[in-house]
Design a protein around this motif. Structure first.
Motif, PDB file in Angstrom:
ATOM      1  N   TYR A   1       0.835  -1.204   0.000  1.00 23.25           N
ATOM      2  CA  TYR A   1       0.000   0.000   0.000  1.00 23.25           C
ATOM      3  C   TYR A   1       0.873   1.258   0.000  1.00 23.25           C
ATOM      4  CZ  TYR A   1      -2.842   3.731   1.957  1.00 23.25           C
ATOM      5  OH  TYR A   1      -3.435   4.943   2.189  1.00 23.25           O
ATOM      6  N   LEU A   2       1.860   1.292   0.895  1.00 21.61           N
ATOM      7  CA  LEU A   2       2.729   2.467   0.993  1.00 21.61           C
ATOM      8  C   LEU A   2       3.555   2.653  -0.277  1.00 21.61           C
ATOM      9  CD1 LEU A   2       3.884   2.048   4.706  1.00 21.61           C
ATOM     10  CD2 LEU A   2       2.339   3.812   3.815  1.00 21.61           C
ATOM     11  N   SER A   3       4.086   1.577  -0.809  1.00 20.93           N
ATOM     12  CA  SER A   3       4.856   1.663  -2.058  1.00 20.93           C
ATOM     13  C   SER A   3       3.991   2.195  -3.193  1.00 20.93           C
ATOM     14  CB  SER A   3       5.405   0.286  -2.442  1.00 20.93           C
ATOM     15  OG  SER A   3       6.405  -0.102  -1.546  1.00 20.93           O
ATOM     16  N   ASP A   4       2.772   1.672  -3.291  1.00 13.57           N
ATOM     17  CA  ASP A   4       1.848   2.138  -4.336  1.00 13.57           C
ATOM     18  C   ASP A   4       1.499   3.612  -4.164  1.00 13.57           C
ATOM     19  OD1 ASP A   4       1.873  -0.408  -5.402  1.00 13.57           O
ATOM     20  OD2 ASP A   4      -0.136  -0.947  -4.709  1.00 13.57           O
ATOM     21  N   ALA A   5       1.558   4.103  -2.921  1.00 12.16           N
ATOM     22  CA  ALA A   5       1.251   5.509  -2.639  1.00 12.16           C
ATOM     23  C   ALA A   5       2.476   6.411  -2.818  1.00 12.16           C
ATOM     24  CB  ALA A   5       0.690   5.642  -1.216  1.00 12.16           C
ATOM     25  N   GLY A   6       3.602   5.835  -3.253  1.00 17.34           N
ATOM     26  CA  GLY A   6       4.783   6.647  -3.529  1.00 17.34           C
ATOM     27  C   GLY A   6       5.823   6.682  -2.423  1.00 17.34           C
ATOM     28  N   PHE A   7       5.634   5.932  -1.356  1.00 19.39           N
ATOM     29  CA  PHE A   7       6.622   5.868  -0.279  1.00 19.39           C
ATOM     30  C   PHE A   7       7.777   4.973  -0.710  1.00 19.39           C
ATOM     31  CE2 PHE A   7       2.898   7.221   1.863  1.00 19.39           C
ATOM     32  CZ  PHE A   7       3.228   7.706   3.118  1.00 19.39           C
ATOM     33  N   GLY A   8       8.960   5.312  -0.264  1.00 22.90           N
ATOM     34  CA  GLY A   8      10.106   4.417  -0.438  1.00 22.90           C
ATOM     35  C   GLY A   8      10.291   3.633   0.847  1.00 22.90           C
ATOM     36  N   ILE A   9      10.279   2.322   0.759  1.00 17.27           N
ATOM     37  CA  ILE A   9      10.457   1.482   1.949  1.00 17.27           C
ATOM     38  C   ILE A   9      11.953   1.362   2.217  1.00 17.27           C
ATOM     39  CG2 ILE A   9      10.015  -0.783   3.001  1.00 17.27           C
ATOM     40  CD1 ILE A   9       7.460   0.902   2.359  1.00 17.27           C
ATOM     41  N   LEU A  10      12.386   1.786   3.400  1.00 16.22           N
ATOM     42  CA  LEU A  10      13.796   1.762   3.764  1.00 16.22           C
ATOM     43  C   LEU A  10      14.155   0.555   4.621  1.00 16.22           C
ATOM     44  CD1 LEU A  10      14.239   5.537   4.698  1.00 16.22           C
ATOM     45  CD2 LEU A  10      14.720   4.413   2.508  1.00 16.22           C
ATOM     46  N   ASP A  11      13.199   0.101   5.443  1.00 13.12           N
ATOM     47  CA  ASP A  11      13.479  -1.004   6.362  1.00 13.12           C
ATOM     48  C   ASP A  11      12.168  -1.617   6.821  1.00 13.12           C
ATOM     49  OD1 ASP A  11      15.056  -2.719   7.914  1.00 13.12           O
ATOM     50  OD2 ASP A  11      16.160  -1.082   8.869  1.00 13.12           O
ATOM     51  N   ARG A  12      12.232  -2.894   7.164  1.00 10.51           N
ATOM     52  CA  ARG A  12      11.061  -3.612   7.709  1.00 10.51           C
ATOM     53  C   ARG A  12      11.491  -4.414   8.920  1.00 10.51           C
ATOM     54  NH1 ARG A  12       7.671  -6.979   3.459  1.00 10.51           N
ATOM     55  NH2 ARG A  12       6.585  -7.388   5.400  1.00 10.51           N
ATOM     56  N   ASN A  13      10.634  -4.434   9.915  1.00 11.04           N
ATOM     57  CA  ASN A  13      10.866  -5.224  11.127  1.00 11.04           C
ATOM     58  C   ASN A  13      12.238  -4.966  11.742  1.00 11.04           C
ATOM     59  OD1 ASN A  13       9.109  -7.437   9.235  1.00 11.04           O
ATOM     60  ND2 ASN A  13       8.276  -6.795  11.191  1.00 11.04           N
ATOM     61  N   TRP A  14      12.604  -3.686  11.837  1.00  8.08           N
ATOM     62  CA  TRP A  14      13.881  -3.320  12.439  1.00  8.08           C
ATOM     63  C   TRP A  14      13.766  -3.501  13.953  1.00  8.08           C
ATOM     64  CZ3 TRP A  14      15.490   0.461  15.922  1.00  8.08           C
ATOM     65  CH2 TRP A  14      16.879   0.598  16.040  1.00  8.08           C
ATOM     66  N   ARG A  15      14.727  -4.200  14.523  1.00  3.91           N
ATOM     67  CA  ARG A  15      14.692  -4.486  15.960  1.00  3.91           C
ATOM     68  C   ARG A  15      15.981  -4.028  16.634  1.00  3.91           C
ATOM     69  NH1 ARG A  15      12.075  -8.844  13.692  1.00  3.91           N
ATOM     70  NH2 ARG A  15      10.174  -9.520  14.741  1.00  3.91           N
ATOM     71  N   CYS A  16      15.807  -3.640  17.881  1.00  3.76           N
ATOM     72  CA  CYS A  16      16.943  -3.384  18.756  1.00  3.76           C
ATOM     73  C   CYS A  16      16.490  -3.787  20.166  1.00  3.76           C
ATOM     74  CB  CYS A  16      17.380  -1.920  18.699  1.00  3.76           C
ATOM     75  SG  CYS A  16      16.223  -0.761  19.461  1.00  3.76           S
ATOM     76  N   ALA A  17      17.339  -3.576  21.136  1.00  6.25           N
ATOM     77  CA  ALA A  17      17.003  -3.977  22.507  1.00  6.25           C
ATOM     78  C   ALA A  17      15.778  -3.239  23.056  1.00  6.25           C
ATOM     79  CB  ALA A  17      18.201  -3.747  23.420  1.00  6.25           C
ATOM     80  N   ARG A  18      15.480  -2.064  22.514  1.00 10.94           N
ATOM     81  CA  ARG A  18      14.369  -1.257  23.029  1.00 10.94           C
ATOM     82  C   ARG A  18      13.035  -1.479  22.340  1.00 10.94           C
ATOM     83  NH1 ARG A  18      16.063   4.049  25.860  1.00 10.94           N
ATOM     84  NH2 ARG A  18      17.945   3.268  26.842  1.00 10.94           N
ATOM     85  N   GLY A  19      13.017  -2.266  21.239  1.00 12.95           N
ATOM     86  CA  GLY A  19      11.745  -2.513  20.568  1.00 12.95           C
ATOM     87  C   GLY A  19      11.901  -2.745  19.086  1.00 12.95           C
ATOM     88  N   GLU A  20      10.786  -2.621  18.386  1.00 12.54           N
ATOM     89  CA  GLU A  20      10.745  -2.907  16.949  1.00 12.54           C
ATOM     90  C   GLU A  20       9.962  -1.832  16.211  1.00 12.54           C
ATOM     91  OE1 GLU A  20       8.912  -6.199  13.832  1.00 12.54           O
ATOM     92  OE2 GLU A  20       8.623  -6.479  15.982  1.00 12.54           O
ATOM     93  N   ILE A  21      10.423  -1.533  15.007  1.00 10.95           N
ATOM     94  CA  ILE A  21       9.684  -0.678  14.088  1.00 10.95           C
ATOM     95  C   ILE A  21       9.203  -1.581  12.962  1.00 10.95           C
ATOM     96  CG2 ILE A  21       9.767   1.264  12.480  1.00 10.95           C
ATOM     97  CD1 ILE A  21      12.118   2.383  14.120  1.00 10.95           C
TER      98      ILE A  21
END
Length: 126
Positions: free
Chosen positions: A20-40
């Motif tokens: 959906y985001l790609s079709d709307a013109g967003f550039g996807i930079l990262d998915r399911n990025w994790r660190c000790a403090r949480g996830e995006i």
């Protein structure tokens, strides 16, 4: 719904949100990025905005809209995680990423059985 089914629904929702985001013109930079403090769930770019996107997927609305599960505490955590994501970038990548603002978006997805998924995109959630 059991845990494997819940995870599968979540993965489906994240894939749908990326498309959906790609079709709307967003550039996807990262998915399911994790660190000790949480996830995006998704880090994207729209023009000069770095967009940290939380994806919430549900199989129905009996407990409210999925985006209602994003609390103020979760938003604070996402803001901190956005800065940690930027800090984790190699210097070369960071210097090439000219970001004017960091924005938190929520993509809310309801997928009931074989029905078409209903997507709601909330921009700039405060």
């Amino acid at each position: 719904m059991d845990i494997p089914a819940t995870r599968a629904l979540g993965r489906y929702g994240e894939q749908l949100a990326c498309r959906y985001l790609s079709d709307a013109g967003f550039g996807i930079l990262d998915r399911n990025w994790r660190c000790a403090r949480g996830e995006i769930d998704i880090v994207a770019r729209e023009d000069a905005d770095l967009v940290v996107c939380e994806v919430k997927t549900r199989s129905g609305a009996q407990f409210g809209a999925p985006f209602e599960a994003v609390t103020r505490q979760k938003l604070r955590r996402l803001r901190r995680l956005a800065m940690l994501w930027l800090d984790a970038l190699p210097p070369v990548e960071r210097s090439g990423l000219s970001v004017l603002t960091i924005r938190i978006d929520v993509v809310s997805i309801v997928k009931r059985g074989t029905d078409t998924a209903r997507i709601t995109h909330l921009r700039g959630v405060q």
